[in-house]
Design a protein around this motif. Structure first.
Motif, PDB file in Angstrom:
ATOM      1  N   ASN A 170       0.822  -1.208   0.000  1.00  0.00           N
ATOM      2  CA  ASN A 170       0.000   0.000   0.000  1.00  0.00           C
ATOM      3  C   ASN A 170       0.859   1.262   0.000  1.00  0.00           C
ATOM      4  O   ASN A 170       0.541   2.246  -0.671  1.00  0.00           O
ATOM      5  CB  ASN A 170      -0.928  -0.011   1.219  1.00  0.00           C
ATOM      6  CG  ASN A 170      -1.735   1.263   1.323  1.00  0.00           C
ATOM      7  OD1 ASN A 170      -2.444   1.621   0.395  1.00  0.00           O
ATOM      8  ND2 ASN A 170      -1.593   1.965   2.427  1.00  0.00           N
TER       9      ASN A 170
ATOM     10  N   ARG B 316      -4.182  -2.956  11.159  1.00  0.00           N
ATOM     11  CA  ARG B 316      -4.834  -2.256  10.034  1.00  0.00           C
ATOM     12  C   ARG B 316      -4.451  -2.788   8.659  1.00  0.00           C
ATOM     13  O   ARG B 316      -5.035  -2.398   7.658  1.00  0.00           O
ATOM     14  CB  ARG B 316      -4.516  -0.755  10.109  1.00  0.00           C
ATOM     15  CG  ARG B 316      -5.365  -0.049  11.146  1.00  0.00           C
ATOM     16  CD  ARG B 316      -5.072   1.445  11.185  1.00  0.00           C
ATOM     17  NE  ARG B 316      -5.588   2.170  10.035  1.00  0.00           N
ATOM     18  CZ  ARG B 316      -6.845   2.538   9.901  1.00  0.00           C
ATOM     19  NH1 ARG B 316      -7.706   2.242  10.820  1.00  0.00           N
ATOM     20  NH2 ARG B 316      -7.226   3.209   8.832  1.00  0.00           N
ATOM     21  N   GLU B 318      -3.447  -3.216   5.086  1.00  0.00           N
ATOM     22  CA  GLU B 318      -3.170  -2.250   4.009  1.00  0.00           C
ATOM     23  C   GLU B 318      -3.682  -0.841   4.316  1.00  0.00           C
ATOM     24  O   GLU B 318      -3.346   0.106   3.612  1.00  0.00           O
ATOM     25  CB  GLU B 318      -3.719  -2.734   2.657  1.00  0.00           C
ATOM     26  CG  GLU B 318      -5.229  -2.836   2.568  1.00  0.00           C
ATOM     27  CD  GLU B 318      -5.724  -4.243   2.898  1.00  0.00           C
ATOM     28  OE1 GLU B 318      -5.031  -4.974   3.637  1.00  0.00           O
ATOM     29  OE2 GLU B 318      -6.812  -4.599   2.418  1.00  0.00           O
ATOM     30  N   LYS B 319      -4.482  -0.690   5.370  1.00  0.00           N
ATOM     31  CA  LYS B 319      -4.954   0.651   5.702  1.00  0.00           C
ATOM     32  C   LYS B 319      -3.985   1.384   6.628  1.00  0.00           C
ATOM     33  O   LYS B 319      -4.179   2.563   6.941  1.00  0.00           O
ATOM     34  CB  LYS B 319      -6.341   0.576   6.343  1.00  0.00           C
ATOM     35  CG  LYS B 319      -7.415   0.102   5.377  1.00  0.00           C
ATOM     36  CD  LYS B 319      -8.809   0.294   5.958  1.00  0.00           C
ATOM     37  CE  LYS B 319      -9.872  -0.297   5.060  1.00  0.00           C
ATOM     38  NZ  LYS B 319      -9.906  -1.788   5.091  1.00  0.00           N
TER      39      LYS B 319
END
Lengths: 471, 440
Positions: A170, B316, B318-319
């Motif tokens: 990410n 969390r 990928e957040k």
């Protein structure tokens, strides 16, 4: 124990004093309020931190079967070498001719790590495993960009993966696509086939996977991803099972990160520092961070570099410990380490599995996962309670509640440096705990009782954060 | 060869029997023949500890330990008291994992709590995390804290180029935009240019003081500007300078980051170092990495525990704003014990560094042909220009046991003087430079 600040005696004590300067003090135009540092004698400081050290638990204190963390013995020889002044007292910008020893050591280590993983070049710059993932993901991003393959925005991550995997991907701007596990804890091949597409940038995988099993479909998995135009990323968290047995590069992986503080015996230091080298196949070497070591680097190495991921070259004093480890063990010793790590895990599993249900009942690799799901259902005793009860036996608990695909998971990784007797002692402790499940579960809810403190109130800590000393 | 495995051949035999396989090789039957190695790795056979020790001893001897180091640029040669390694290298500290089990980790958790307290003292900020990888990555992580919808950061003035490089790498990775506002001709932040560069798309501003050239910036002015324009202010500090200069908090910082290596950590050819990250309470939920908090246990004792974990990657995934897991805990411990050992004498480390740096600068710039490039107030680093070829000068200094200033170009050097060299050492270096200058 009191904080060091609470032991301070105002206008009183000093541990150390600098020599007289014998020149005029230079006055700056503006000063801060005097900083309120503690005033303590050297003996106070020594006793304070010696006392704190006794309230810590390291591998040197006892068995540490913390799954996926590879808490093996950290040889003292490595520490001695990493303390040589010829390595420590060197400024990172010293001229080349004054750092030939460092260059030799880092070239040698890089060559060995390439050989162990089957990669063509490796950067020592990343400071830890997650930093390595971040670096490796950028290599993959740079590769697709270089090939003008701009649509590849997705990274596939198994549902059993460590949280750092999706978080690192990410940070590199990728979208995360979760791949389900099959009944053996491995990648669900049919699901994978439906998930790969022209958006696939790559797949992140550990092998052996996070349930401690070697994915028998690994070459097929790599083929599926490669055919779709994606790259294969190897999370080296579990390399300790396969050194000298098989190599990520031969399985079909394109990028690999290692955790030198796991597999290659550098100490964990209470949470760091680590060192997370990233190796890659020839086609990706041009994107490596600047400053790559190694004696047989592809010519275009770092020519299209992603830049720097850290100041200077890397956590070299950590890398050095691993260089000493590899030199000492050699090819034969590394193989021996992996073989005995796997034997130890299987032996402990054999001693436990009659009582504790195993998540996947097969010959395991270097670690295995038990599930206390039924136990919790029947007795109310959780994986957490069992773990806390182990503390009263002087054993560090296994990894709990990971991987997420196993409920009430207890993941044991004994490592190769533990003896048969230690494993038997741990199994005996687990069986004693098992007996209490049905006779005295309250004792397990109350555990531990022999430690310096009991179970802590985590909710209060988070709701009313006290994060520093207030006078 | 040395081995760290305790198994006898009888142990192996008995264990295999219990597992129910015939040989160790059988444990690896899941590894397909097509990828299973039949040959040993191409790495030499193992050696005894005695041989390994000697091999690395001779490697260490091929590195030159330089007596007088007059160079910093991100790595600083301060005195490391021998008591420090004696304490921090106790194996309970060194061989422990992350303190996820508070019942047996109070020593490590308390040391991190003390570390966080020290970092807040140095910066005046409310909250410190338990460390990140180094000063450069601390800068880069701060970008993730500042940026949400707005994804542009400004780097104002002479920030250490290593930090800029790492910020840029993280920016490329995460699709952020970086704008550099170069320093003015005085080597310091060009406030007018900075003001003009702050538009509605900017999330935050980086400024470093003392800056890369050692100059003390007007951080109050930067703080006033960022506050007025409602953008975040990331203050990059040096922990030794922080003992004397107005704090980051007093100057209006939202986040203060720095390289903690000067706090008792060896130069080590570049690492491991210590990334310091502190912030105001308002930003605590955006802080990356581990944080230790105080609480109580079920027996009523005060206790420490990892807290506010809902920010972190293991919850969390990928957040999470950062993927950091392993940090630089042992370096943070080193900084903590260093500050405890130095106590208030740490203020003298800063005073002697700044005084010796000025002593050396005055004598150096008195030599014909040497000038101080930037006239502003500096801390313990400064830049000189000279008529000499600086590469040649540094070669000569090296022969005399001195690492000269970092070569910024062929006439320009970035010097650093800490408390460590004696006045006699500094005078000797001046004498050598005078000789070189007079021969030209």
């Amino acid at each position: 124990m009191q904080l060091i600040f609470e032991k301070s005696v105002v206008n009183g004590r000093r541990a150390l004093t600098l020599p007289e300067m014998n020149i005029a003090e230079y006055k700056l135009p503006e000063y801060r309020e005097e900083i309120d540092l503690p005033e303590v004698a050297e003996i106070d400081v020594v006793r304070h931190y010696t006392g704190l050290s006794k309230l810590a638990h390291g591998v040197d204190d006892g068995f540490y079967p913390l799954g996926s963390c590879t808490m093996k013995y950290n040889p003292k020889l490595n520490e001695a070498v990493a303390a040589f002044e010829g390595f420590t007292a060197i400024h990172p910008t010293q001229p080349k001719e004054t750092v030939r020893g460092w260059t030799d050591a880092l070239n040698m280590l890089s060559d060995y790590l390439c050989e162990i993983t089957g990669m063509d070049a490796i950067t020592l710059q990343p400071a830890a495993g997650a930093h390595g993932e971040f670096t490796g993901m950028q290599l993959i991003k740079a590769y697709h960009k270089y090939n003008k393959d701009f649509g590849r925005k997705q990274i596939l991550v198994p549902d059993s993966a460590h949280g750092t995997n999706p978080a690192s991907a990410n940070m590199c701007g990728f979208e995360i696509v979760t791949v389900p596990s099959n009944s053996e804890g491995g990648v669900d091949i049919e699901a994978l086939k439906t998930l790969v597409c022209e958006k696939t940038a790559g797949l992140m995988l550990t092998n052996p996977n996070t349930v401690g099993l070697f994915d028998r479909n690994i070459t097929e998995i790599c083929e599926i991803v490669h055919k779709a135009g994606g790259l294969m990323y190897y999370d080296g968290a579990n390399l300790n099972a396969v050194m000298g047995i098989c190599r990520p590069g031969d399985m079909g992986f394109d990028v690999v990160h290692l955790n030198l503080h796991k597999t290659f015996s550098a100490p964990h230091g209470g949470g760091g520092p680590g060192c997370g080298p990233v190796g890659c196949k020839k086609a990706l070497c041009k994107f490596l961070p600047l400053g790559v070591y190694g004696s047989k680097l592809p010519k275009d190495t770092a020519s299209k570099s992603i830049g720097k991921v850290k100041s200077f070259g890397g956590n070299f004093l950590v890398a050095l410990r691993s260089a000493v480890y590899i030199v000492t063990l050699g090819a034969d010793g590394l193989l021996d380490a992996s073989e005995l790590a796997v034997l130890n895990a299987n032996y402990l599993l054999a001693l436990l599995k009659d009582k504790y249900p195993v998540a996947y009942d097969r010959i395991c690799m270097h670690e295995f996962v038990l599930t206390a799901e039924n136990i919790k259902h029947e007795t109310g005793v959780s994986a957490l309670d069992i773990s806390k009860a182990l503390l009263d036996f002087g054993i560090h608990p296994p990894t709990m509640y990971f991987p997420l695909i196993v409920h009430e998971a207890l993941m044991f990784e004994p490592t190769e440096t533990e003896s048969k007797e230690t494993l038997e002692y741990a199994a005996d402790a687990m069986l004693k705990i098992y007996d209490k499940l049905y006779t005295n579960p309250q004792e397990l809810h109350d555990a531990p009782i022999s430690t310096a403190i009991g179970r802590v109130d985590e909710v209060q800590a988070a709701r009313h954060p006290v994060l520093k000393y207030n006078k | 060869m040395a081995k760290y495995t305790p198994h006898t051949s009888e142990d192996v035999r008995d264990m295999l029997q219990r597992v129910g396989v015939e040989s160790v090789k059988d444990l690896f039957n899941d590894v397909d023949k097509s990828i299973r190695r039949t040959e040993p790795l191409n790495i030499p056979e193992g050696v005894s500890q005695f041989e390994a020790y000697n091999k690395f001893k001779s490697m260490a001897k091929k590195n030159v330990v330089i007596d007088t180091i007059l160079r910093g640029a991100g790595s600083y040669d301060h005195f490391i008291p021998p008591t420090l390694p004696a304490l921090v290298n106790r194996s309970e500290f060194l061989t422990a994992y992350t303190p996820y089990q508070p019942e047996i980790s109070q020593g490590i958790l308390q040391s991190i709590f003390e570390y966080q307290s020290y970092m807040c003292m140095l910066t005046g900020m409310d909250i410190s995390n338990a460390s990140v990888y180094d000063g450069a990555t601390a800068c880069a992580e701060a970008m993730h804290m500042c940026c949400d919808k707005k994804r542009k950061m400004i780097i104002a003035g002479a920030v250490n180029p290593q930090y800029t490089a790492v910020i840029e790498t993280y920016a490329t990775a995460g699709d952020f935009e970086i704008v550099c506002v170069p320093e003015g001709s005085n080597g310091k932040i060009d406030l007018c240019a900075l003001e003009n560069a702050i538009d509605d798309t900017v999330a935050g501003v980086y400024a470093q003081s003392p800056n890369y050239f050692g100059l003390i910036e007007d951080m109050k002015a930067v703080g006033a500007l960022t506050s007025e324009r409602k953008v975040k202010f990331v203050y990059i500090f040096n922990p030794v300078a922080a003992a004397l200069l107005p704090t980051a908090a007093a100057d209006g910082a939202d986040i203060a980051v720095g390289e903690g290596q000067p706090l008792g950590i060896s130069m080590g050819f570049g690492g491991p170092y210590l990334g310091i990250m502190t912030c105001k309470t308002a930003m605590q939920r955006r802080m990356p990495g581990r944080i230790v908090g105080e609480t109580v246990d079920n027996r009523g004792n005060k206790a420490y525990v990892l807290t506010l974990q809902a920010r972190e990657q293991h919850i969390r995934r990928e957040k999470a704003l950062s993927s950091i897991c392993s940090n630089e805990a042992h370096c943070a411990l080193t900084a903590t014990v260093y500050l405890s050992l130095m106590g208030k004498e740490f203020i003298n480390v800063a005073k002697q560094s700044v005084s010796k740096a000025h002593y050396f600068m005055e004598r150096l710039t008195a030599i014909d042909g040497f000038t101080l490039k930037y006239k502003g107030e500096f801390f313990h680093e400064f830049v000189t220009e000279c008529k000499l070829n600086v590469a040649k000068l540094n070669k000569r200094l090296l022969k005399e046991g001195c690492l000269g200033g970092l070569e910024l170009d062929e006439r320009t050097l970035l010097w650093c003087v800490t408390e460590k060299p004696s006045i006699e050492q500094l005078d000797t270096v001046i004498k050598v430079i005078k000789e070189v200058a007079s021969c030209n």
